[in-house]
Design a protein around this motif. Sequence first.
Motif, PDB file in Angstrom:
ATOM      1  N   THR A  56      43.902  39.901  33.971  1.00  0.00           N
ATOM      2  CA  THR A  56      44.986  39.274  33.214  1.00  0.00           C
ATOM      3  C   THR A  56      45.230  37.875  33.735  1.00  0.00           C
ATOM      4  O   THR A  56      45.222  37.659  34.947  1.00  0.00           O
ATOM      5  N   ASN A  57      45.405  36.943  32.819  1.00  0.00           N
ATOM      6  CA  ASN A  57      45.845  35.610  33.206  1.00  0.00           C
ATOM      7  C   ASN A  57      47.003  35.206  32.302  1.00  0.00           C
ATOM      8  O   ASN A  57      47.544  36.035  31.572  1.00  0.00           O
ATOM      9  N   GLU A  58      47.377  33.954  32.350  1.00  0.00           N
ATOM     10  CA  GLU A  58      48.556  33.506  31.607  1.00  0.00           C
ATOM     11  C   GLU A  58      48.315  33.479  30.098  1.00  0.00           C
ATOM     12  O   GLU A  58      49.259  33.358  29.326  1.00  0.00           O
ATOM     13  N   VAL A  59      47.069  33.593  29.684  1.00  0.00           N
ATOM     14  CA  VAL A  59      46.736  33.490  28.266  1.00  0.00           C
ATOM     15  C   VAL A  59      46.407  34.845  27.646  1.00  0.00           C
ATOM     16  O   VAL A  59      46.794  35.121  26.511  1.00  0.00           O
ATOM     17  N   ALA A  60      45.686  35.681  28.373  1.00  0.00           N
ATOM     18  CA  ALA A  60      45.150  36.904  27.773  1.00  0.00           C
ATOM     19  C   ALA A  60      44.902  37.966  28.827  1.00  0.00           C
ATOM     20  O   ALA A  60      45.005  37.712  30.024  1.00  0.00           O
ATOM     21  N   SER A  61      44.561  39.155  28.328  1.00  0.00           N
ATOM     22  CA  SER A  61      44.087  40.233  29.190  1.00  0.00           C
ATOM     23  C   SER A  61      42.720  40.670  28.700  1.00  0.00           C
ATOM     24  O   SER A  61      42.418  40.567  27.504  1.00  0.00           O
ATOM     25  N   LEU A  62      41.928  41.143  29.625  1.00  0.00           N
ATOM     26  CA  LEU A  62      40.585  41.616  29.306  1.00  0.00           C
ATOM     27  C   LEU A  62      40.434  43.016  29.872  1.00  0.00           C
ATOM     28  O   LEU A  62      40.637  43.221  31.075  1.00  0.00           O
ATOM     29  N   PHE A  63      40.121  43.950  28.987  1.00  0.00           N
ATOM     30  CA  PHE A  63      39.952  45.341  29.389  1.00  0.00           C
ATOM     31  C   PHE A  63      38.473  45.695  29.307  1.00  0.00           C
ATOM     32  O   PHE A  63      37.833  45.502  28.270  1.00  0.00           O
ATOM     33  N   ILE A  64      37.956  46.245  30.403  1.00  0.00           N
ATOM     34  CA  ILE A  64      36.543  46.602  30.466  1.00  0.00           C
ATOM     35  C   ILE A  64      36.442  48.034  30.963  1.00  0.00           C
ATOM     36  O   ILE A  64      36.859  48.327  32.092  1.00  0.00           O
ATOM     37  N   PRO A  65      35.888  48.954  30.154  1.00  0.00           N
ATOM     38  CA  PRO A  65      35.774  50.347  30.606  1.00  0.00           C
ATOM     39  C   PRO A  65      34.724  50.482  31.693  1.00  0.00           C
ATOM     40  O   PRO A  65      33.959  49.549  31.956  1.00  0.00           O
ATOM     41  N   ALA A  66      34.684  51.643  32.286  1.00  0.00           N
ATOM     42  CA  ALA A  66      33.804  51.870  33.440  1.00  0.00           C
ATOM     43  C   ALA A  66      32.328  51.645  33.107  1.00  0.00           C
ATOM     44  O   ALA A  66      31.571  51.142  33.938  1.00  0.00           O
ATOM     45  N   ASP A  67      31.912  51.986  31.891  1.00  0.00           N
ATOM     46  CA  ASP A  67      30.490  51.818  31.568  1.00  0.00           C
ATOM     47  C   ASP A  67      30.132  50.375  31.207  1.00  0.00           C
ATOM     48  O   ASP A  67      28.961  50.039  31.064  1.00  0.00           O
ATOM     49  N   ARG A  68      31.135  49.536  31.048  1.00  0.00           N
ATOM     50  CA  ARG A  68      30.980  48.093  30.780  1.00  0.00           C
ATOM     51  C   ARG A  68      30.199  47.791  29.501  1.00  0.00           C
ATOM     52  O   ARG A  68      29.761  46.664  29.309  1.00  0.00           O
ATOM     53  N   LYS A  69      30.053  48.752  28.620  1.00  0.00           N
ATOM     54  CA  LYS A  69      29.290  48.514  27.403  1.00  0.00           C
ATOM     55  C   LYS A  69      30.133  47.869  26.307  1.00  0.00           C
ATOM     56  O   LYS A  69      29.627  47.546  25.225  1.00  0.00           O
ATOM     57  N   SER A  70      31.407  47.727  26.574  1.00  0.00           N
ATOM     58  CA  SER A  70      32.277  47.048  25.621  1.00  0.00           C
ATOM     59  C   SER A  70      33.395  46.373  26.396  1.00  0.00           C
ATOM     60  O   SER A  70      33.577  46.624  27.597  1.00  0.00           O
ATOM     61  N   SER A  71      34.117  45.513  25.722  1.00  0.00           N
ATOM     62  CA  SER A  71      35.288  44.894  26.329  1.00  0.00           C
ATOM     63  C   SER A  71      36.270  44.554  25.222  1.00  0.00           C
ATOM     64  O   SER A  71      35.877  44.422  24.046  1.00  0.00           O
ATOM     65  N   THR A  72      37.541  44.439  25.578  1.00  0.00           N
ATOM     66  CA  THR A  72      38.567  44.109  24.605  1.00  0.00           C
ATOM     67  C   THR A  72      39.407  42.956  25.108  1.00  0.00           C
ATOM     68  O   THR A  72      39.990  43.036  26.197  1.00  0.00           O
TER      69      THR A  72
END
Lengths: 111, 118
Positions: A56-72
């Motif tokens: 997380t930063n001041e602009v956005a959050s990045l979610f990455i699951p354990a398998d790293r095959k996707s991100s949001t």
Amino acid sequence: LAKTTQPISMDSYEGQEVNITCSHNNIATNDYITWYQQFPSQGPRFIIQGYKTKVTNEVASLFIPADRKSSTLSLPRVSLSDTAVYYCLVAHTGGGNKLTFGTGTQLKVEL
Amino acid sequence: EPEVTQTPSHQVTQMGQEVILRCVPISNHLYFYWYRQILGQKVEFLVSFYNNEISEKSEIFDDQFSVERPDGSNFTLKIRSTKLEDSAMYFCASSDTRDGRGHAETQYFGPGTRLLVL
């Protein structure tokens, strides 16, 4: 480099949270997930980068699951000024590596 | 905040003419890049430059293109004999990974030069 797939476009309204998901099935161990933003007639601008779990930063959050095959990429409470193209990229660790841009997601925010 | 600057912002030229696009990367950055974006299309990598030599170049970067770092601050892209299909937005970028945190570099892009070849 792993190929990325993301929606071509998304629409939202001011004040809403926007989540843009990207798939990168063939991501390698030394790859990071990076998101850039581009306004019309401007250069891409770095938003956020992550390797796993949540960043997380001041602009956005990045979610990455354990398998790293996707991100949001999550943009909290968007405004009209967040209307832009958002690119999900996979980038190698270190320097001097080219960035490979896809078509990105055109986010349109309305009142 | 330091930023990459590019000049000119717009350039119109005749087919066959030479153009030089100029960039001033962020001070103390080590890696320099040129990308281009044809109107309505993806951002495409052209070339990367490190330690005064080309590190990598794409298929687009043929013999008509050259890059140079003539002094300690400028980084230029030259197109020797422009073609109609060279019309595009050209972005310079720079990066620095000397912080040792082992992440993928962040590339900082300039505002671009819009090149129109007639």
